[in-house]
Each structure stands twice: as structure tokens, then as C-alpha cells.
Design an enzyme around this catalytic site. Structure first.
Site, mmCIF file in Angstrom:
data_model
loop_
_atom_site.group_PDB
_atom_site.id
_atom_site.type_symbol
_atom_site.label_atom_id
_atom_site.label_comp_id
_atom_site.label_asym_id
_atom_site.label_seq_id
_atom_site.Cartn_x
_atom_site.Cartn_y
_atom_site.Cartn_z
ATOM 1 N N HIS A 158 0.807 -1.227 0.000
ATOM 2 C CA HIS A 158 0.000 0.000 0.000
ATOM 3 C C HIS A 158 0.836 1.271 0.000
ATOM 4 C CE1 HIS A 158 1.027 -0.122 4.233
ATOM 5 N NE2 HIS A 158 0.619 1.114 4.355
HETATM 6 C C1 UD1 Z 1 -2.370 5.392 5.722
HETATM 7 C C2 UD1 Z 1 -1.101 5.841 6.459
HETATM 8 C C3 UD1 Z 1 -0.055 4.737 6.393
HETATM 9 C C4 UD1 Z 1 -0.622 3.431 6.903
HETATM 10 C C5 UD1 Z 1 -1.864 3.107 6.099
HETATM 11 C C6 UD1 Z 1 -2.518 1.818 6.517
HETATM 12 C C7 UD1 Z 1 -0.542 8.230 6.419
HETATM 13 C C8 UD1 Z 1 0.401 9.214 5.886
HETATM 14 N N1 UD1 Z 1 -0.503 7.006 5.841
HETATM 15 O O1 UD1 Z 1 -2.032 5.215 4.354
HETATM 16 O O2 UD1 Z 1 1.039 5.105 7.209
HETATM 17 O O3 UD1 Z 1 0.342 2.409 6.765
HETATM 18 O O4 UD1 Z 1 -2.805 4.180 6.288
HETATM 19 O O5 UD1 Z 1 -3.639 1.591 5.732
HETATM 20 O O6 UD1 Z 1 -1.283 8.539 7.323
HETATM 21 N N2 UD1 Z 1 -9.335 4.651 1.167
HETATM 22 C C9 UD1 Z 1 -10.577 4.074 1.074
HETATM 23 N N3 UD1 Z 1 -11.243 3.821 2.236
HETATM 24 C C10 UD1 Z 1 -10.748 4.116 3.456
HETATM 25 C C11 UD1 Z 1 -9.487 4.715 3.526
HETATM 26 C C12 UD1 Z 1 -8.790 4.969 2.372
HETATM 27 O O7 UD1 Z 1 -11.050 3.786 -0.001
HETATM 28 O O8 UD1 Z 1 -11.407 3.842 4.484
HETATM 29 C C13 UD1 Z 1 -8.596 4.913 -0.086
HETATM 30 C C14 UD1 Z 1 -8.830 6.318 -0.620
HETATM 31 O O9 UD1 Z 1 -8.768 6.262 -2.001
HETATM 32 C C15 UD1 Z 1 -7.610 7.063 -0.118
HETATM 33 C C16 UD1 Z 1 -6.549 5.988 -0.192
HETATM 34 O O10 UD1 Z 1 -7.202 4.780 0.164
HETATM 35 O O11 UD1 Z 1 -7.321 8.195 -0.876
HETATM 36 C C17 UD1 Z 1 -5.386 6.219 0.718
HETATM 37 O O12 UD1 Z 1 -5.824 6.424 2.058
HETATM 38 P P1 UD1 Z 1 -4.963 7.352 3.046
HETATM 39 O O13 UD1 Z 1 -5.625 7.397 4.383
HETATM 40 O O14 UD1 Z 1 -4.677 8.677 2.403
HETATM 41 O O15 UD1 Z 1 -3.568 6.630 3.137
HETATM 42 P P2 UD1 Z 1 -3.167 5.081 3.251
HETATM 43 O O16 UD1 Z 1 -2.501 4.691 1.989
HETATM 44 O O17 UD1 Z 1 -4.283 4.233 3.744
#
Ligand code: UD1
Length: 393
Positions: free
Chosen positions: A233
Site C-alpha cells: 500500500h
Molecule cells: C495510511 C497511512 C499509512 C498506513 C496506512 C494503513 C498516512 C500518511 N498514511 O495510508 O502510514 O500504513 O494508512 O492503511 O497517514 N481509502 C478508502 N477507504 C478508506 C481509507 C482509504 O477507499 O477507508 C482509499 C482512498 O482512495 C484514499 C486511499 O485509500 O485516498 C489512501 O488512504 P490514506 O488514508 O490517504 O492513506 P493510506 O494509503 O491508507
């Protein structure tokens, strides 16, 4: 605790994203236990920033881990880093002014950790950081920035291991602020291990696998069920279509030739695979089983059953150590060196280039399952964290 102290200590803790939930569950339980033993010693207010919001990324973990309902939900959602951190700070500030806790407790290294520690410090509220002192020394990682800012601001730095203590000392953190408490996530692993062990890995895959993969599951069960488990991820692995394509290629080629691969998809990775038009090829590959995000117990069970883990997750590296699963860390560095084989762990750094990943995968295949626990990874880190906070109050 200070002898004779009668005041109730108000502790506000923060969760935002999936890896925070397994760290806050034992913390909430340890505060509740302290209150049972000494009624009125501490009050706990739980804030969910809402960085992760899908049922599979958030609600399921609250239920399985018996985390109390958040008292405050900030609903910040997804966005760029500046949007997430900015929205979190703006939503958190008025709540902080209303609650006026003695401590803000943050865990890990996600955007919620950094945003809430800055807000707390600017409001004159003391900050305790659980999982302090981890360093990858790679400023291209958003989490490294979050860790450095949070640790610089924290009044109490609760660390998982001696390497983290040494990092903090080198940065000039006063000795009295550093308390090694052990790895709080392992508290959750120990508590949930028996429940996970009772699950059937093939039944989990049956429920999690994307539609149209029944033949792959049948073949896995016929051949004795050995598999490699994969999660990805990190932006450095999934955001560039070229890097992601190269990884998908080595997984569906060299890795899958040796062992069937179970790929548990993070929503971010799913979007990127679809956008890069790589998903159809993976679904069509007879040796790659593509699954949606797994719950905590399901992931733990799959980790117990896996022959080899391939991951860029820090938490999974740590869980592999305690379970003994040989682990390829799909990164060039790690903020958790204690998990590497040279420190007695089970993880091999493999980067994300296909040749090295393939080579290191074959080395991992030759490794025995070797459970290992660094000092204080004993299931009692949360109690030590609560003790340290109450002692400093
Ligand atoms: C975040 C953390 C990372 C952690 C990871 C675990 C930061 C900087 N990064 O990264 O350290 O290892 O979480 O998962 O805080 N999305 C969904 N549903 C959700 C959440 C996210 O669809 O409930 C999708 C969205 O498209 C979003 C993308 O995942 O834009 C990324 O989510 P985001 O919270 O920005 O970062 P992670 O990659 O999950």
C-alpha cells in the site's frame, strides 16, 4: 502513580487509520483496568479522526477488538496530505478546547498522529507518543515526517525497543522523557491469537476472494494449502504504474511459480491496479488469489498459515516476527530494524526491483518458521504506557 494523588487524569487518545486501531484497543483496556483498580484515577476520551472510514478499514476493527465507540468523530476522510492534516487540525482544535485533557496520546505515524500532536502542543496540552523513536531515515516517506514531528513535540516518548531509545537519545531527547514500554500491537496479537487460530484459512479466502476465482481456491485446497501472502500500500510501491506493474509481474511470475499467492488488497492499491489496467491480468492468473481488505483476525490467521509474507507494512513485519513467518519487506529501508534477520528477526529487506525481490523470495523460502520476541514484546506494553503517563501526571 504519585502516592496520594486524588485528581482524575484526563487522557484523550487519537486514532485515524487502520494501523492505529490495534494499538489503541489495549490502551483503552489498560486505562479501564486502572480505573477498576483505583476508581477515578483516569478518564479516557477517544477521538477518531476518520482518515479511514470504510467498514472494512475501520468499523470491523472496532467490533473485533472491542474498542469503545469514539467519543468524538472528526470525519476528515481522504485527501492530499495537506488536506488531511489541515482538516484534522481544524476539526480537532475546538474539541480539544472543549475537553481540555491533561494528555493527548497519539500512536504510530499516520497523518492523524502528526496533526493531533501539533494541535495539542499549540494548545499547551502535553503529548505522549506510543511507538516513539522509530526511524527509517528516509524523508521520502510521509510517515517519517510524521514520526519526526510527533517525537520532537512529545513530552513522553513511549518506545517499542532499545534501537528506538538510541535514536531519540541521538536526537537529544532528554532521558527522563523516554520510556521503553515494548510493542503495544503485540498486546493485541497475544489477546486475539486463540480466536484467530480457530478460523479456517481456506474459509477466509472463500469469503474474501474476488468473484470468479473458485477454481484457484479448489486447487489451493487440493494441493495442501501452502501459499505466499502479499500486501502492498505504500505510495513508493503503488503510486507509479511502472513500479506497480514490475511488482505485479514478479509476483505473478517468479513468486507464483513457487507458491500460490494470496494478495490482500488495500483500497489504495485496488484503485491503482485498476487504473494501471493490471487487475484483469491478476484475476486471470491461476496462481494469484485476489482478495479484498481482511479483518484483523482473518489477517492474523492468514499470517499464521502463510509460508512466506511479502509486504510493505510495518505492522505486519512485527507480527511476522512473533508468529515466525519469514517476511520479505518490499522496501529499501525499514523504521523497524529490530524485525530484520540481522537483529534476530524474520524479515529480509527486498526493495521493489523484480530481480532482488525474486532472489530474496527464494532465500525466504529456505528460512524456517522462527518465532522471536524482542524484550518487552510480552503483551503488557499498554499497562506500562498507562503507568508511565499516570506517573508523569
Ligand atoms: C495510511 C497511512 C499509512 C498506513 C496506512 C494503513 C498516512 C500518511 N498514511 O495510508 O502510514 O500504513 O494508512 O492503511 O497517514 N481509502 C478508502 N477507504 C478508506 C481509507 C482509504 O477507499 O477507508 C482509499 C482512498 O482512495 C484514499 C486511499 O485509500 O485516498 C489512501 O488512504 P490514506 O488514508 O490517504 O492513506 P493510506 O494509503 O491508507
Amino acid at each position: 502513580m504519585v502516592a496520594g494523588r486524588s485528581r482524575t487524569v484526563r487522557v484523550l487518545s487519537v486514532v485515524g487509520a487502520r494501523p492505529n486501531f490495534m494499538k489503541i484497543a489495549p490502551f483503552a483496556r489498560a486505562i479501564a483496568a486502572r480505573n477498576d483498580a483505583a476508581p477515578g484515577s483516569a478518564e479516557h476520551i477517544l477521538v477518531h479522526t476518520g482518515q479511514h472510514y470504510d467498514a472494512s478499514m475501520s468499523d470491523a476493527f472496532f467490533r473485533t477488538l472491542s474498542i469503545p465507540e469514539p467519543d468524538i468523530h472528526l470525519a476528515v476522510g481522504s485527501g492530499t496530505h495537506a488536506e488531511q492534516v489541515g482538516r484534522t487540525m481544524m476539526a480537532f482544535e475546538p474539541e480539544l478546547r472543549r475537553v481540555r485533557p491533561d494528555w493527548v496520546v497519539v500512536v504510530g505515524d499516520v497523518n492523524a498522529t502528526c496533526a493531533c500532536s501539533i494541535t495539542a502542543k499549540k494548545e499547551g496540552v502535553r503529548v505522549a507518543h506510543i511507538e516513539a523513536g522509530l526511524r527509517s531515515f528516509d524523508m521520502d516517506m510521509p510517515e517519517e515526517i510524521n514520526r519526526m514531528v510527533t517525537d520532537r513535540l512529545s513530552d513522553l516518548l513511549l518506545t517499542p525497543d532499545a534501537i528506538s531509545d538510541a535514536n531519540l537519545r541521538r536526537e537529544g531527547v532528554p532521558e527522563e522523557r523516554i520510556v521503553q514500554v515494548g510493542n503495544i500491537m503485540i498486546d493485541t496479537l497475544d489477546r486475539q491469537r486463540a480466536a484467530a487460530a480457530a478460523l479456517d484459512p481456506l474459509a477466509i479466502l472463500g469469503a474474501q476472494a474476488r468473484p470468479g476465482q473458485a477454481a484457484k481456491l479448489e486447487s489451493l485446497s487440493r494441493t495442501g494449502g501452502a501459499f505466499a501472502l502479499l500486501t502492498l500500500h505504500r505510495p513508493s510501491n503503488v503510486d507509479s504504474p511502472e513500479v506497480l506493474a514490475a511488482l505485479a509481474n514478479v509476483v505473478s511470475g517468479r513468486v507464483a511459480a513457487a507458491l500460490p499467492v494470496v494478495w490482500i488488497l488495500h483500497p489504495r492499491t485496488q484503485h491503482r491496479l485498476e487504473r494501471a489496467e493490471l487487475m484483469a491480468g491478476l484475476l486471470a492468473n491461476g496462481r494469484v488469489i485476489v482478495c479484498g481488505p481482511a479483518g484483523y483476525l482473518e489477517m492474523l490467521r492468514l499470517n499464521m498459515a502463510a509460508r512466506v509474507m511479502l509486504t510493505d507494512s510495518g505492522g505486519l513485519q512485527e507480527e511476522c516476527c512473533v508468529l515466525g513467518t519469514p517476511c520479505l519487506t518490499l522496501r529499501d529501508n525499514t523504521e523497524r530494524p529490530v524485525t530484520l534477520t540481522e537483529h534476530g528477526g524474520v524479515c529480509l529487506l527486498a526493495g521493489n526491483g523484480p530481480a532482488r525481490v525474486g532472489e530474496r523470495f527464494e532465500a525466504a523460502l529456505r528460512m524456517p518458521r522462527k518465532p522471536t520476541r524482542p524484550p518487552l514484546w510480552d503483551g503488557h506494553a499498554a499497562e506500562r504506557a498507562v503507568d508511565a503517563i499516570l506517573r508523569a501526571s
